[in-house]
Design a protein around this motif. Structure first.
Motif, mmCIF file in Angstrom:
data_model
loop_
_atom_site.group_PDB
_atom_site.id
_atom_site.type_symbol
_atom_site.label_atom_id
_atom_site.label_comp_id
_atom_site.label_asym_id
_atom_site.label_seq_id
_atom_site.Cartn_x
_atom_site.Cartn_y
_atom_site.Cartn_z
ATOM 1 N N PRO A 51 0.902 -1.226 0.085
ATOM 2 C CA PRO A 51 0.010 0.061 -0.060
ATOM 3 C C PRO A 51 0.836 1.310 0.036
ATOM 4 C CG PRO A 51 -0.610 -1.481 1.890
ATOM 5 C CD PRO A 51 0.626 -2.239 1.181
ATOM 6 N N GLU A 52 1.974 1.143 0.296
ATOM 7 C CA GLU A 52 3.006 2.305 0.287
ATOM 8 C C GLU A 52 3.532 2.612 -1.146
ATOM 9 O OE1 GLU A 52 3.366 4.198 3.123
ATOM 10 O OE2 GLU A 52 2.189 2.867 4.131
ATOM 11 N N GLY A 53 3.056 2.233 -2.119
ATOM 12 C CA GLY A 53 3.562 2.029 -3.470
ATOM 13 C C GLY A 53 3.036 3.552 -4.022
ATOM 14 N N LEU A 54 1.960 3.925 -3.305
ATOM 15 C CA LEU A 54 1.520 5.455 -3.651
ATOM 16 C C LEU A 54 1.899 6.539 -2.881
ATOM 17 C CD1 LEU A 54 -2.016 3.947 -5.056
ATOM 18 C CD2 LEU A 54 -0.016 4.469 -6.462
ATOM 19 N N ALA A 55 2.012 7.728 -3.015
ATOM 20 C CA ALA A 55 2.245 8.858 -2.342
ATOM 21 C C ALA A 55 1.654 9.858 -2.739
ATOM 22 C CB ALA A 55 3.700 9.054 -2.101
ATOM 23 N N SER A 56 1.096 10.814 -1.718
ATOM 24 C CA SER A 56 0.092 11.835 -2.247
ATOM 25 C C SER A 56 1.289 13.116 -2.330
ATOM 26 C CB SER A 56 -0.764 12.221 -1.099
ATOM 27 O OG SER A 56 -0.259 12.412 0.113
ATOM 28 N N VAL A 57 1.079 13.941 -3.110
ATOM 29 C CA VAL A 57 1.799 15.258 -3.126
ATOM 30 C C VAL A 57 0.832 16.316 -2.635
ATOM 31 C CG1 VAL A 57 2.602 17.111 -4.763
ATOM 32 C CG2 VAL A 57 2.746 14.444 -5.219
ATOM 33 N N VAL A 58 1.641 17.137 -1.668
ATOM 34 C CA VAL A 58 0.919 18.150 -0.907
ATOM 35 C C VAL A 58 1.971 19.357 -1.183
ATOM 36 C CG1 VAL A 58 0.233 19.183 1.368
ATOM 37 C CG2 VAL A 58 -0.332 16.798 0.921
ATOM 38 N N GLY A 59 1.351 20.517 -1.616
ATOM 39 C CA GLY A 59 2.214 21.454 -2.087
ATOM 40 C C GLY A 59 2.998 21.059 -3.555
ATOM 41 N N HIS A 81 -1.837 13.089 -15.340
ATOM 42 C CA HIS A 81 -0.653 12.096 -15.900
ATOM 43 C C HIS A 81 0.165 11.338 -14.796
ATOM 44 C CE1 HIS A 81 0.081 14.904 -19.488
ATOM 45 N NE2 HIS A 81 -1.265 14.979 -19.160
ATOM 46 N N TYR A 82 0.507 10.365 -15.127
ATOM 47 C CA TYR A 82 1.218 9.489 -14.281
ATOM 48 C C TYR A 82 2.509 9.772 -14.086
ATOM 49 C CZ TYR A 82 2.345 4.621 -12.341
ATOM 50 O OH TYR A 82 2.817 3.676 -11.667
ATOM 51 N N PHE A 83 2.974 9.705 -12.636
ATOM 52 C CA PHE A 83 4.377 10.316 -12.453
ATOM 53 C C PHE A 83 4.700 9.498 -11.310
ATOM 54 C CE2 PHE A 83 7.147 13.388 -10.243
ATOM 55 C CZ PHE A 83 8.209 13.379 -11.504
ATOM 56 N N ILE A 84 6.138 9.052 -11.580
ATOM 57 C CA ILE A 84 6.747 8.517 -10.334
ATOM 58 C C ILE A 84 7.665 9.450 -9.518
ATOM 59 C CG2 ILE A 84 8.321 6.560 -9.755
ATOM 60 C CD1 ILE A 84 7.028 4.987 -11.541
ATOM 61 N N CYS A 85 7.850 9.507 -8.282
ATOM 62 C CA CYS A 85 8.948 10.385 -7.531
ATOM 63 C C CYS A 85 10.227 9.867 -7.807
ATOM 64 C CB CYS A 85 8.411 10.103 -6.075
ATOM 65 S SG CYS A 85 9.795 11.209 -5.185
ATOM 66 N N PRO A 86 11.177 10.923 -8.284
ATOM 67 C CA PRO A 86 12.393 10.391 -8.880
ATOM 68 C C PRO A 86 13.226 10.087 -7.452
ATOM 69 C CG PRO A 86 11.944 12.913 -8.990
ATOM 70 C CD PRO A 86 10.784 12.396 -8.264
ATOM 71 N N TYR A 93 0.185 11.105 -6.777
ATOM 72 C CA TYR A 93 -1.081 11.674 -6.860
ATOM 73 C C TYR A 93 -1.327 12.808 -5.933
ATOM 74 C CZ TYR A 93 -2.606 9.643 -2.548
ATOM 75 O OH TYR A 93 -2.673 9.184 -1.219
ATOM 76 N N PRO A 94 -2.056 14.021 -6.692
ATOM 77 C CA PRO A 94 -2.345 15.272 -5.887
ATOM 78 C C PRO A 94 -3.231 14.755 -4.957
ATOM 79 C CG PRO A 94 -3.246 15.072 -8.066
ATOM 80 C CD PRO A 94 -2.657 13.915 -7.909
ATOM 81 N N ALA A 95 -2.942 15.637 -3.663
ATOM 82 C CA ALA A 95 -3.832 15.235 -2.346
ATOM 83 C C ALA A 95 -4.810 16.374 -2.464
ATOM 84 C CB ALA A 95 -3.092 15.099 -1.188
#
Length: 96
Positions: A51-59, A81-86, A93-95
């Protein structure tokens, strides 16, 4: 009091089982909508991180590793668009 506690606990447990089944159905429906080009990467992330394979983006920050992404990357996320944290390799995903 203990009998009432047991009854309440059993009811709560059954409710949680129903919620879990519903969440799994919703997850399966959402996964079915993934584009074919994204599916292998998504499967790898879920297999590796669960479940930790996804992370939200805040700001403009990944909430898993706290790394910042560029403004353009944020706009692409907000457009779907699909984007992976570098930095941490999680799908973002946008929170907001």
């Amino acid at each position: 009091e203990f009998k009432q506690f047991e009854i309440d606990g059993k009811e709560r447990y059954e409710s949680l089982l129903q919620q879990q089944a519903q969440a799994r159905e919703e997850l399966a429906a959402a996964e079915a909508m993934l584009p074919d080009e994204v599916r292998p990467t998504y499967d790898r992330l879920v297999k590796t991180h669960g479940p930790e394979g996804l992370a939200s983006v805040v700001g403009k920050s990944c909430q898993q590793c706290r790394a910042n992404i560029t403004e353009q990357q944020l706009l692409n996320l907000q457009r779907g668009h699909y984007f992976i944290c570098p930095t941490c390799g999680r799908a973002l995903y946008p929170a907001e």
